[in-house]
Design a protein around this motif. Sequence first.
Motif, PDB file in Angstrom:
ATOM      1  N   SER A 146       0.826  -1.208   0.000  1.00  0.00           N
ATOM      2  CA  SER A 146       0.000   0.000   0.000  1.00  0.00           C
ATOM      3  C   SER A 146       0.860   1.257   0.000  1.00  0.00           C
ATOM      4  O   SER A 146       0.589   2.228   0.697  1.00  0.00           O
ATOM      5  N   THR A 147       1.919   1.256  -0.826  1.00  0.00           N
ATOM      6  CA  THR A 147       2.881   2.359  -0.811  1.00  0.00           C
ATOM      7  C   THR A 147       2.760   3.316  -1.986  1.00  0.00           C
ATOM      8  O   THR A 147       3.452   4.338  -2.010  1.00  0.00           O
ATOM      9  N   ALA A 148       1.913   3.023  -2.968  1.00  0.00           N
ATOM     10  CA  ALA A 148       1.926   3.805  -4.204  1.00  0.00           C
ATOM     11  C   ALA A 148       1.757   5.298  -3.946  1.00  0.00           C
ATOM     12  O   ALA A 148       2.571   6.117  -4.378  1.00  0.00           O
ATOM     13  N   MET A 149       0.702   5.656  -3.247  1.00  0.00           N
ATOM     14  CA  MET A 149       0.467   7.079  -3.007  1.00  0.00           C
ATOM     15  C   MET A 149       1.420   7.626  -1.952  1.00  0.00           C
ATOM     16  O   MET A 149       1.914   8.758  -2.066  1.00  0.00           O
ATOM     17  N   ALA A 150       1.702   6.831  -0.940  1.00  0.00           N
ATOM     18  CA  ALA A 150       2.558   7.308   0.150  1.00  0.00           C
ATOM     19  C   ALA A 150       3.947   7.681  -0.343  1.00  0.00           C
ATOM     20  O   ALA A 150       4.517   8.698   0.078  1.00  0.00           O
ATOM     21  N   ASN A 151       4.525   6.885  -1.253  1.00  0.00           N
ATOM     22  CA  ASN A 151       5.895   7.179  -1.668  1.00  0.00           C
ATOM     23  C   ASN A 151       5.965   8.088  -2.880  1.00  0.00           C
ATOM     24  O   ASN A 151       7.024   8.605  -3.209  1.00  0.00           O
ATOM     25  N   SER A 152       4.845   8.331  -3.546  1.00  0.00           N
ATOM     26  CA  SER A 152       4.867   9.095  -4.795  1.00  0.00           C
ATOM     27  C   SER A 152       4.174  10.444  -4.699  1.00  0.00           C
ATOM     28  O   SER A 152       4.179  11.204  -5.669  1.00  0.00           O
ATOM     29  N   PHE A 153       3.550  10.742  -3.581  1.00  0.00           N
ATOM     30  CA  PHE A 153       2.730  11.951  -3.463  1.00  0.00           C
ATOM     31  C   PHE A 153       3.524  13.208  -3.812  1.00  0.00           C
ATOM     32  O   PHE A 153       3.137  13.986  -4.688  1.00  0.00           O
ATOM     33  N   MET A 154       4.649  13.420  -3.139  1.00  0.00           N
ATOM     34  CA  MET A 154       5.436  14.618  -3.408  1.00  0.00           C
ATOM     35  C   MET A 154       6.158  14.523  -4.747  1.00  0.00           C
ATOM     36  O   MET A 154       6.297  15.520  -5.466  1.00  0.00           O
ATOM     37  N   GLN A 155       6.592  13.345  -5.093  1.00  0.00           N
ATOM     38  CA  GLN A 155       7.330  13.149  -6.341  1.00  0.00           C
ATOM     39  C   GLN A 155       6.494  13.571  -7.549  1.00  0.00           C
ATOM     40  O   GLN A 155       6.961  14.304  -8.435  1.00  0.00           O
TER      41      GLN A 155
END
Length: 725
Positions: A110-119
């Motif tokens: 469940s990391t897609a949004m968590a790790n890509s939000f700022m990117q």
Amino acid sequence: MTLTTSRRSFLKGAGAAAVLLVGVRPDGVMAAGGDGAVQFNPFVKIDANGAVTAIVKHFEKGQGPATGLSTLIAEEIGLRMDQIDYAFAPSNPQVYNNLFFGQFQGTGGSTAMANSFMQYRQAGAAAREVLIAAAASQWAVDASELSIVEGIVQGAGKSAPIGDFVESASMLEAPAEPALKDPSEFRLIGNPDVRRLDSEIKGNGTAQYAMDVHLPNQMVAMIARPEQRGALATGFDDAGAKEIKGFIRAAVMPNKAGVVVYAEHTWAAMQARDALDVTWDLSAAEARGSDEIKAEIMAALEAEPTYNVNKTDAAATQAAISDAAQVIEKTFYFPLLAHAPMEPLNCTIEATADGGILLHDGCQFPTGPHFALSQIFELPMEKIQINTMLAGGSFGRRATPDADYQVEAGLAFVMTDRTRPVKLVWSREDDLRSGYYRPAFGHKVRVGLDDAGKIVGWEHRIAGQSIMKGTAFEDFSVHDGVDHSSVEGASDTPYRIPGAHFGLTDTEKATSTLWWRAVGHTHTAYVMEVMMDMAANAAGQDPVAFRLSYLSGDKDQDRMAAVLKLATEKAGWGNVAPGRSQGVAVHKSFGSYVAEVVEVSGTAEDGVKIEKVTCAVDCGIAVNPDVIKAQMEGGIGYGIGHGMRDQITLTDGAVDQYNFPDYEPLRIGDIAAIDVHIVASAEPPTGVGEPGCPPAAPALANAIAASSDLRVGNLPMVENGVSFV
């Protein structure tokens, strides 16, 4: 490993038109350039007509990142959602790595949004700034006077579509620190009316899944696999297979894990494979049955744990419990579970004109198969390409540490002359009987309460099969001998429990184990929440009030308490119609907090009907509320359905279940209604693909206990005293 992505190949099909690519390099520096320039980590593509494409590094198996990541870019540039499309990124871990996984490209946890939000916001903001800078230069105005609204650059009395500035913008250097929009300016992020970008194509049947690939002159390969894990193929008789029209040939796999059958089409491959007479070496094969596996796990719970998980004093905890006014004790058992995605495993492999290999796959972890195929074909990494496609579900199954089915496809292809593409197909029976499973686990918990009903000691023993040990992910998850995926959700619970001690013992793997939707939380949440309910009842306290008394102190506890309060308020906790009862569970997983109240009618003996599930979720900034709601609903259904009736059992090492008739998925009539409430939050976004699952089954179990006085410790429920209507 060294990987390069040429811009020309990345933009193949764009023609000679100017194209703007913007991305964030691993060091955070923005990069932009015109056609022919080398780009690093491009996330935004804009062609000369102003068509914007989000380059999505997380694959889409139904959980929504294609929409979520596109939303971030559209928000920052200033677009409507119908003005942006998406494409999946190529396999390149130096560029598209999951920021939480190190130098590894993959979707999971469940990391897609968590790790890509700022990117992705930064990439969109950088695109906006260079487009505005190009317009300001062309119009001879100050850039501060301009903005982009619905794809139109406007201000200073002028306006024009962004496509007019793509060529000149591509010559500018993108800002290293683009200004992000203030949340007060958001028009898309958090908007409940934003719908998924892939709904239409999935609804009208034009969506292309990996199973839809049909290349000219392709062969279909299926593999005869052993019934017991660890058996090896030593030979076969294909006389029966030769009678099947469309059969081409059969061969023992190089690793002897099975016999591959090649045929002209899928049905011929199925028939020919079933007609094989394979000789198996069973000397190293698994021979235990489910009863033996369970007995070993239960015995491990009675012995001293191998690992002191949270480094606390076990003797002190035991002494506190011995001196307690009341002691509540219960053991739990969780069987093996299959992932059972709707689209069975498959992928297609072909040779390319330049001597390379192209894999078409609903690829969840591109880095693993990319590296494996480079070894199988003895080719450099740049000669291997992966075309990531839509996948019809996964729940973890498409992300194995050993790239199992992609390796099978590579081995099947390498044994041919490589003039014909090979499509590897698993049947559902293949995956249920020969796949990877959520490991079996047991728990034994003793809780001591004082005269006031307060917890004075919590001894919690866990035993089961490690997922991570012996894999490439061992260094990531195993510390001081403890596989964190075995104890997550228990040893790191947000509850402030006095005198808590957690012990772990690994048991021998009976099957190939793998993460399953929510991984260890699937059993730890059940145990924690059933035990909290039992402790509340023993203390004579309301289960919600009892939980809240252990949820105060810092932000972690406050956020968990908030979802518990919201869910129970919306569910009308304690105010149900005669003949109905409620159960509650709350849990933190993957950075998100989820509370669920299950309302049921009937009894365990006469038949339970699930009338309603009320859910509250705090996942930080809610980028796409519609997607979040859907993921909560799906996670609730997945957790409840498996808790109700599903298990994988073994007889002499062979899996007993074959297909949905005996591994029954949740049916639409099993839950009458689901009501989801999202907590407004300014915290960074966290996961939603998995956190809805862990609290579902324990909330149901607690509701059943409230009406039937039956505490289900062993799953599935239908095998342990509960009937459903």
